[in-house]
Structure formats: C-alpha cells, structure tokens
Design a protein around this motif. Structure first.
Motif, PDB file in Angstrom:
ATOM      1  N   ARG A  21       0.839  -1.203   0.000  1.00 52.25           N
ATOM      2  CA  ARG A  21       0.000   0.000   0.000  1.00 52.25           C
ATOM      3  C   ARG A  21       0.873   1.251   0.000  1.00 52.25           C
ATOM      4  N   PHE A  22       1.965   1.224   0.758  1.00 50.66           N
ATOM      5  CA  PHE A  22       2.887   2.357   0.788  1.00 50.66           C
ATOM      6  C   PHE A  22       3.421   2.635  -0.615  1.00 50.66           C
ATOM      7  N   ARG A  23       3.800   1.577  -1.342  1.00 52.99           N
ATOM      8  CA  ARG A  23       4.298   1.743  -2.714  1.00 52.99           C
ATOM      9  C   ARG A  23       3.265   2.435  -3.586  1.00 52.99           C
ATOM     10  N   ASP A  24       1.990   2.042  -3.459  1.00 47.18           N
ATOM     11  CA  ASP A  24       0.936   2.684  -4.247  1.00 47.18           C
ATOM     12  C   ASP A  24       0.834   4.177  -3.931  1.00 47.18           C
ATOM     13  N   TYR A  25       0.910   4.525  -2.656  1.00 41.57           N
ATOM     14  CA  TYR A  25       0.866   5.946  -2.274  1.00 41.57           C
ATOM     15  C   TYR A  25       2.061   6.696  -2.863  1.00 41.57           C
ATOM     16  N   ARG A  26       3.255   6.123  -2.722  1.00 40.35           N
ATOM     17  CA  ARG A  26       4.456   6.784  -3.235  1.00 40.35           C
ATOM     18  C   ARG A  26       4.351   7.017  -4.731  1.00 40.35           C
ATOM     19  N   MET A  27       3.888   6.009  -5.449  1.00 39.85           N
ATOM     20  CA  MET A  27       3.782   6.133  -6.906  1.00 39.85           C
ATOM     21  C   MET A  27       2.735   7.163  -7.316  1.00 39.85           C
TER      22      MET A  27
END
Length: 106
Positions: A21-27
C-alpha cells in the motif's frame, strides 16, 4: 478491490500489505524510491524490500519516517484514535484521580 480482515492475518502478512500500500501511495505522489529513501533516511534496500512485500519485520520508527516522507504521518491517529475520558477516572477539586486497583496477592 479486496477487503482484508486484518485481525485474522499474521503480523508478517500485515507488514507485507502495508508495504504494498505504501508503494501505491508513493507512486501516486510521483515520488521515486530514491527521494523517499533520502527524505526518510532509510536505505534503498530496506525501502525496496518493504514495498515489494519481501520484508516481514520493520521498526515503528522506520514506518513513521516513511509516512512522514510521503506526507502521511498526520493519518497515524487513525490507527489509535484518542479515547474519550475513561469512566474510571474522575475529578476532585480540579485534580484528576485514577481508580486504584487492589493487589491480587492474598
């Protein structure tokens, strides 16, 4: 979108889902891993493992630094919201007193 029931998941699985989920936010914020790594003072390898779901243990401090790096640290209150005043506490002469529990020793 799949809704997860976190209470039945083991801790490593929750951390994996948090990393994804963190990766999705960062992207969505169009931030590179390098930018987040520098801002959070977290190694690129650690960030990569976290975002790819290959990390099953991460320190609380690291999670806070990562959230701060993407501007999401304010949302931390949602995890443990402030509770209303406990019914076991009361005021006496403007002094807050907490109920005392008796020792279980006999």
């Amino acid at each position: 979108m799949v809704t997860l029931t976190y209470k039945s998941l083991p801790t490593p699985d929750i951390i994996r889902n948090l990393g994804l989920r963190f990766r999705d936010y960062r992207m969505r914020l169009m931030m590179t891993r390098k930018e987040v790594s520098v801002a959070a003072r977290v190694g690129m390898t650690t960030l990569y493992k976290f975002e790819s779901g290959n990390m099953t243990d991460i320190s609380f401090g690291t999670v806070i630094r990562l959230l701060r790096a993407i501007g999401m640290v304010e949302n931390w209150d949602a995890l443990l919201p402030e509770l209303p005043e406990s019914p076991y506490m009361y005021y006496d002469n403007d002094k807050k007193i907490q109920r005392v529990r008796h020792s279980s020793k006999k």
